[in-house]
Motif scaffolding. Structure first.
Motif, PDB file in Angstrom:
ATOM      1  N   LEU A  72      73.785   1.873  52.940  1.00  0.00           N
ATOM      2  CA  LEU A  72      73.678   3.320  53.261  1.00  0.00           C
ATOM      3  C   LEU A  72      72.921   4.134  52.212  1.00  0.00           C
ATOM      4  O   LEU A  72      72.105   4.971  52.573  1.00  0.00           O
ATOM      5  CB  LEU A  72      75.166   3.932  53.355  1.00  0.00           C
ATOM      6  N   ASP A  73      73.185   3.696  50.805  1.00  0.00           N
ATOM      7  CA  ASP A  73      72.386   4.361  49.725  1.00  0.00           C
ATOM      8  C   ASP A  73      70.901   4.198  49.870  1.00  0.00           C
ATOM      9  O   ASP A  73      70.191   5.148  49.689  1.00  0.00           O
ATOM     10  CB  ASP A  73      72.938   4.026  48.452  1.00  0.00           C
ATOM     11  N   ASP A  74      70.672   2.915  49.994  1.00  0.00           N
ATOM     12  CA  ASP A  74      69.202   2.473  50.167  1.00  0.00           C
ATOM     13  C   ASP A  74      68.530   3.367  51.285  1.00  0.00           C
ATOM     14  O   ASP A  74      67.496   3.759  51.107  1.00  0.00           O
ATOM     15  CB  ASP A  74      68.993   1.154  50.197  1.00  0.00           C
ATOM     16  N   LEU A  75      69.058   3.637  52.409  1.00  0.00           N
ATOM     17  CA  LEU A  75      68.530   4.176  53.590  1.00  0.00           C
ATOM     18  C   LEU A  75      68.734   5.733  53.462  1.00  0.00           C
ATOM     19  O   LEU A  75      68.208   6.376  54.253  1.00  0.00           O
ATOM     20  CB  LEU A  75      69.258   3.552  54.795  1.00  0.00           C
ATOM     21  N   GLY A  76      69.317   5.975  52.560  1.00  0.00           N
ATOM     22  CA  GLY A  76      69.454   7.737  52.253  1.00  0.00           C
ATOM     23  C   GLY A  76      70.496   8.168  53.301  1.00  0.00           C
ATOM     24  O   GLY A  76      70.170   9.387  53.665  1.00  0.00           O
ATOM     25  N   LEU A  77      71.345   7.435  53.929  1.00  0.00           N
ATOM     26  CA  LEU A  77      72.442   7.760  54.610  1.00  0.00           C
ATOM     27  C   LEU A  77      73.663   8.591  54.246  1.00  0.00           C
ATOM     28  O   LEU A  77      74.342   7.401  53.477  1.00  0.00           O
ATOM     29  CB  LEU A  77      72.735   6.842  55.742  1.00  0.00           C
ATOM     30  N   GLU A  78      73.705   9.684  54.032  1.00  0.00           N
ATOM     31  CA  GLU A  78      75.196  10.067  53.542  1.00  0.00           C
ATOM     32  C   GLU A  78      76.233   9.976  54.463  1.00  0.00           C
ATOM     33  O   GLU A  78      77.320   9.264  53.772  1.00  0.00           O
ATOM     34  CB  GLU A  78      74.960  11.802  53.446  1.00  0.00           C
ATOM     35  N   ARG A  79      76.163   9.862  55.742  1.00  0.00           N
ATOM     36  CA  ARG A  79      77.184   9.136  56.814  1.00  0.00           C
ATOM     37  C   ARG A  79      76.636   8.476  57.750  1.00  0.00           C
ATOM     38  O   ARG A  79      75.491   8.901  58.014  1.00  0.00           O
ATOM     39  CB  ARG A  79      77.966  10.451  57.190  1.00  0.00           C
ATOM     40  N   ALA A  80      77.316   7.719  58.446  1.00  0.00           N
ATOM     41  CA  ALA A  80      76.898   6.879  59.599  1.00  0.00           C
ATOM     42  C   ALA A  80      78.246   6.493  60.366  1.00  0.00           C
ATOM     43  O   ALA A  80      79.176   6.595  59.832  1.00  0.00           O
ATOM     44  CB  ALA A  80      76.050   5.575  58.988  1.00  0.00           C
ATOM     45  N   VAL A  81      77.955   6.382  61.668  1.00  0.00           N
ATOM     46  CA  VAL A  81      78.968   5.646  62.477  1.00  0.00           C
ATOM     47  C   VAL A  81      78.756   4.137  62.077  1.00  0.00           C
ATOM     48  O   VAL A  81      77.561   3.584  62.049  1.00  0.00           O
ATOM     49  CB  VAL A  81      78.843   5.835  63.858  1.00  0.00           C
ATOM     50  N   ILE A  82      80.008   3.565  61.669  1.00  0.00           N
ATOM     51  CA  ILE A  82      80.006   2.163  61.522  1.00  0.00           C
ATOM     52  C   ILE A  82      80.673   1.402  62.498  1.00  0.00           C
ATOM     53  O   ILE A  82      81.394   2.111  63.382  1.00  0.00           O
ATOM     54  CB  ILE A  82      80.498   1.683  59.898  1.00  0.00           C
ATOM     55  N   GLY A  83      80.587  -0.075  62.491  1.00  0.00           N
ATOM     56  CA  GLY A  83      81.068  -1.000  63.527  1.00  0.00           C
ATOM     57  C   GLY A  83      81.061  -2.166  63.428  1.00  0.00           C
ATOM     58  O   GLY A  83      80.089  -2.808  62.557  1.00  0.00           O
ATOM     59  N   GLY A  84      81.832  -3.086  64.033  1.00  0.00           N
ATOM     60  CA  GLY A  84      81.978  -4.490  63.654  1.00  0.00           C
ATOM     61  C   GLY A  84      82.630  -5.154  64.770  1.00  0.00           C
ATOM     62  O   GLY A  84      83.433  -4.613  65.183  1.00  0.00           O
TER      63      GLY A  84
END
Ligand code: MLT
Length: 250
Positions: A72-84
């Motif tokens: 997430l850091d590398d992609l510059g995403l402060e927040r995301a929906v995550i799932g698995g």
């Protein structure tokens, strides 16, 4: 920069999906177009699987979760929906433990919050030792496929994915799962929007475990008929239909 390999398609809300045991990001291929039509879909290969290196850290899903926060850091995403899915769900729960502020929603697919009972842990250690000793083909898929798949037309592709994974990664992941903590406390009282999706005929994890997840997260539960442990692979259209309204409502 992290060494995690990932696939990134679509645009809009970022959705990062973690794959199950002995698989890689290709398990999301059957739903990639359907989901990417609505969101930005990012599917990493967790360490040791697919094209991501295993590294030399001791087995731990918290380490895999740290890799995912690094992504997430590398992609510059402060927040995301995550799932698995399954083991990927355990990784998602470990991310929720480590960095809940980075998560804007959670999708839990054929997974569970509970840690293993002692017999299950012992079985994992035996599988890890056998994988190191003998490799995994064909016995691991022979053992797993009849339990995890209801739609047996997927046997060939799932076996191909399983048998492509290195034996040391299979062993590492089994030891990491054996060592994982109970996530019920992590989920209880978490103020993050959740959706739980579960194959009605999952031979590995009965639907009651999904009901428990929905209760713990106060999330919605979608049970998919005709699916076993891998709904995105076995019933991709139904999976996309179940997830899309939740994703697009955010
Ligand atoms: C998986 O499908 O990810 C694993 O089989 C889950 C598990 O072994 O608990």
């Amino acid at each position: 920069m992290s060494l995690v390999h990932y696939t990134d398609t679509g645009s809009g809300t970022p959705l990062v999906l973690f794959h199950g045991f002995c698989l890689d990001s290709r398990m999301w291929d059957p739903v990639r177009d359907g989901l990417s039509a609505h969101v930005r879909l990012i599917t990493p290969d967790q360490r040791g699987f697919g094209r991501s290196p295993l590294g030399d850290d001791p087995p731990s899903l918290e380490t895999v979760a740290a890799d995912m926060v690094g992504l997430l850091d590398d992609l510059g995403l402060e927040r995301a929906v995550i799932g698995g899915c399954s083991m990927g769900g355990y990784v998602a729960m470990a991310v929720l433990r480590a960095a809940p502020e980075r998560v804007s929603g959670v999708l839990l697919v054929d997974t569970k919050a509970r840690e293993d009972v002692p017999e299950a842990k012992a079985n994992r250690l035996a599988v890890a030792a056998r994988a190191e000793r003998e490799g995994t083909a064909p016995w691991l898929a022979d053992q797993m496929l009849p339990t995890i798949l209801v739609n047996r037309s997927c046997d060939g592709i799932v076996r191909e994915w399983m048998e492509a994974q290195p034996r040391e990664s299979v062993a590492w992941a089994q030891r990491a799962m054996a060592d994982r903590v109970d996530s019920r406390e992590t989920l209880r009282g978490l103020d993050i929007d959740a959706l739980v999706v579960h194959g009605e005929a999952d031979g590995l994890m009965p639907v009651e475990l999904a009901e428990e997840l929905a209760e713990l997260t106060a999330g919605k539960l979608a049970v998919l008929p005709g699916a076993g442990h891998l709904p995105p692979v076995e019933r991709p259209e139904e999976f996309v239909a179940a997830v899309t309204p939740w994703l697009t409502a955010r």
